[in-house]
Design an enzyme around this catalytic site. Structure first.
Site, short mmCIF file in Angstrom:
data_model
loop_
_atom_site.label_atom_id
_atom_site.label_comp_id
_atom_site.label_asym_id
_atom_site.label_seq_id
_atom_site.Cartn_x
_atom_site.Cartn_y
_atom_site.Cartn_z
N ASP A 103 87.29 26.12 38.39
CA ASP A 103 87.13 26.46 39.80
C ASP A 103 88.21 25.77 40.63
O ASP A 103 88.49 24.59 40.43
CB ASP A 103 85.73 26.04 40.26
CG ASP A 103 85.40 26.54 41.65
OD1 ASP A 103 85.42 27.76 41.85
OD2 ASP A 103 85.13 25.70 42.53
N GLU A 158 90.67 30.18 38.26
CA GLU A 158 90.15 30.74 39.51
C GLU A 158 91.26 30.60 40.54
O GLU A 158 91.50 29.54 41.10
CB GLU A 158 88.88 29.98 39.94
CG GLU A 158 88.18 30.59 41.15
CD GLU A 158 88.71 30.05 42.47
OE1 GLU A 158 89.42 30.82 43.16
OE2 GLU A 158 88.43 28.89 42.80
N ASP A 188 79.86 33.42 45.74
CA ASP A 188 80.15 33.07 47.12
C ASP A 188 80.22 34.29 48.05
O ASP A 188 80.31 34.13 49.26
CB ASP A 188 81.48 32.31 47.22
CG ASP A 188 81.36 30.86 46.78
OD1 ASP A 188 80.25 30.31 46.86
OD2 ASP A 188 82.37 30.29 46.34
#
Length: 511
Positions: free
Chosen positions: A291, A338, A389
């Protein structure tokens, strides 16, 4: 990677009678659903013990598993819990996760199980602890936090323990031996159950993509026990913290508050901490999504006193040096970058230097307010309708102005997508992408609106991270549609990307 697809569903969002998803029968049933629906990937969020805001991205340990995810029925089957104790722990199916109630009740239940461990099981726990050096520090950290009323380690009144003094630690290990053994047993149960679940999924041809946050929490066993790896003052406090500047999700940016890495110190150590971290994650997952991959290239450095993430500066990071070591020491590890958001070209150059798959969010390509992540499609990529998200596709679409809704419908129609809902059209459009892997959040498969949203970045507390499936039944009702869509998109064994030609929208925008 072969052309394939999967579903994003956090373990904690699985259905079940004990207030939160677990590694037990519902997890195995979901893996079986994926197999039966032709899916070959299960993407999960971080599975560590949660910290501030109940977020899986603010864990007390980068190595430990979340005790709340332990399957209580497995402990019952081992004779460590009674049926009456399980009955008392049951809550209504599908209710949002009540973390406060779980924190209060679950440890007491696990301590009862621990009190019933026999000699052979206790030896297995000791063997597990000996094979995992991080566990001694984590168990001591948890025991000390309890001793100091759950106060963050940098506020502990005992400065010797705060500063990780060897003599003070040795005395604490003797004094808190029982508590330490308990936390070691909890982790033994978690990892034993995780291995059984992963073996079950892999046996069905389903692989697991796990999430590894780029940063760790300040109040964590990692920072307390290995402070030299982070930019902290003598009191253990950071003067600069992590986050991202204003972006699509937040006008003020995102002030995460994580301590930043002391990259110079880590380089002198040969990036050993990162090696251990990735080795641990690779035992849990078949592929690791890092991430906020951008922080390997440049990271946003924010003054700790700043109330928002607006103030800050981009600082160079030693990404090539780190990845050289990680991929040399872990040649079989599969890393996903990511790379969402406002990226400079050097981030993509770093990603491509190691042939790492990146990510693309289809919702962003339709959103007129979003100008990031619009790069050219490619095979070495994972494409998503949205992530944890994002708003679910149905909720996002409902919230758009009429002009955007008509343009979205017209574009999907122009490419030949005529399913009976916008969520299904998005799914088909995403699956047809040339990316090797397509991942669908379970909310989009179920065609949920914003009541199913998992997280709103830049916000804390309810209802973030609380959403759960009531059951797998409605998901099973989608199996025929999923299998058909996978076949059309070539995401079955030996499949190929379909050839679609854009047709005239005709009068679709006027309807």
């Amino acid at each position: 990677m072969e052309r394939s697809a999967g579903i994003l569903l956090p373990v904690f969002s699985l259905p079940g009678p004990y207030g939160i998803g677990s590694l037990g029968r519902e997890a195995r049933a979901f893996a079986e659903f994926l197999h039966n629906a032709g899916q070959r990937w299960w993407q999960v969020l971080p599975v560590g013990p949660t910290g501030a805001g109940n977020s899986p991205y603010t864990s007390e340990s980068t190595f430990a598993g979340n005790p709340l995810l332990i399957d209580l029925e497995d402990l019952r089957d081992q004779g460590l819990l009674t049926e009456a104790e399980l009955s008392a722990a049951r809550v209504p199916e599908g209710a949002p996760i009540d973390y406060a109630a779980l924190y209060e009740s679950r440890e007491a239940l696990l301590r009862r199980a621990f009190s019933r461990l026999g000699g052979a099981e206790a030896q297995s726990v000791r063997d597990f602890a000996a094979a995992n050096p991080w566990l001694g520090e984590y168990a001591l950290y948890r025991a000390l936090k309890a001793r100091f009323g759950q106060t963050a380690w940098f506020d502990w009144p005992d400065k010797d323990l705060l500063n990780h003094d060897p003599a003070a630690l040795a005395a604490a290990r003797q004094e808190l031996a029982e508590d330490i053994a308990f936390h070691q047993a909890v982790q033994f149960w978690f990892f034993s159950q995780w291995k059984a679940l992963k073996d079950h999924a892999n046996g069905l041809g389903v692989r697991i993509i796990g999430d590894l946050p780029i940063y760790v929490s300040l109040d964590s066993a990692d920072v307390w026990s290995e402070r030299r790896e982070f930019l902290l003052d003598k009191a253990g406090r950071p003067s600069r913290v992590a986050g991202v500047p204003p972006d699509y999700f937040s006008e003020e940016g995102q002030l995460w508050g994580n301590p930043l890495y002391d990259w110079a110190a880590q380089k002198r150590d040969g990036f050993g901490w990162w090696i251990r971290r990735v080795e641990g994650a690779s035992r849990l997952f078949d592929a690791i999504r890092i991430d906020h991959f951008r922080a390997f290239d440049t990271y946003w450095k924010i003054p700790a006193s700043s109330p928002t993430a607006r103030e800050g500066e981009w600082i160079e990071a030693p990404g090539y040096a780190v990845l050289d070591v990680l991929l040399k020491d872990n040649p079989d590890v599969k890393i996903v970058a990511e790379d969402l958001g406002d990226m400079r070209p050097q981030v993509y150059e770093l990603r491509d230097a190691y042939h790492l798959p990146g990510m693309k969010i289809i919702q962003f390509t339709f959103d007129p307010m979003e100008h990031n992540n619009l790069f050219e499609d490619r095979e070495n990529m994972i494409v998503y309708t949205g992530t944890h998200d994002n708003e679910p596709i149905k909720g996002w679409f409902q919230g758009q102005p009429r002009k955007v809704r008509l343009a979205t419908e017209g574009e999907l129609y122009a490419w030949g997508y005529e399913e009976d809902s916008v969520a299904k059209n998005f799914i088909c459009y995403t699956l047809d992408n040339k990316a090797d892997i397509a991942i669908l959040p379970v909310q989009d498969v179920l065609e949920l609106d914003n009541a199913g949203r998992m997280n709103t970045p830049g916000t804390l507390g309810t209802p973030n991270w609380e959403w759960r499936l009531a059951s797998l039944d409605k998901l099973k009702d989608k199996k025929a549609f999923i299998r058909k869509a996978l076949a059309k998109s070539g995401r079955v064994e030996g499949g190929k990307m379909p050839v679609r030609k854009r047709r005239r929208p005709d009068c679709k925008e006027d309807k």
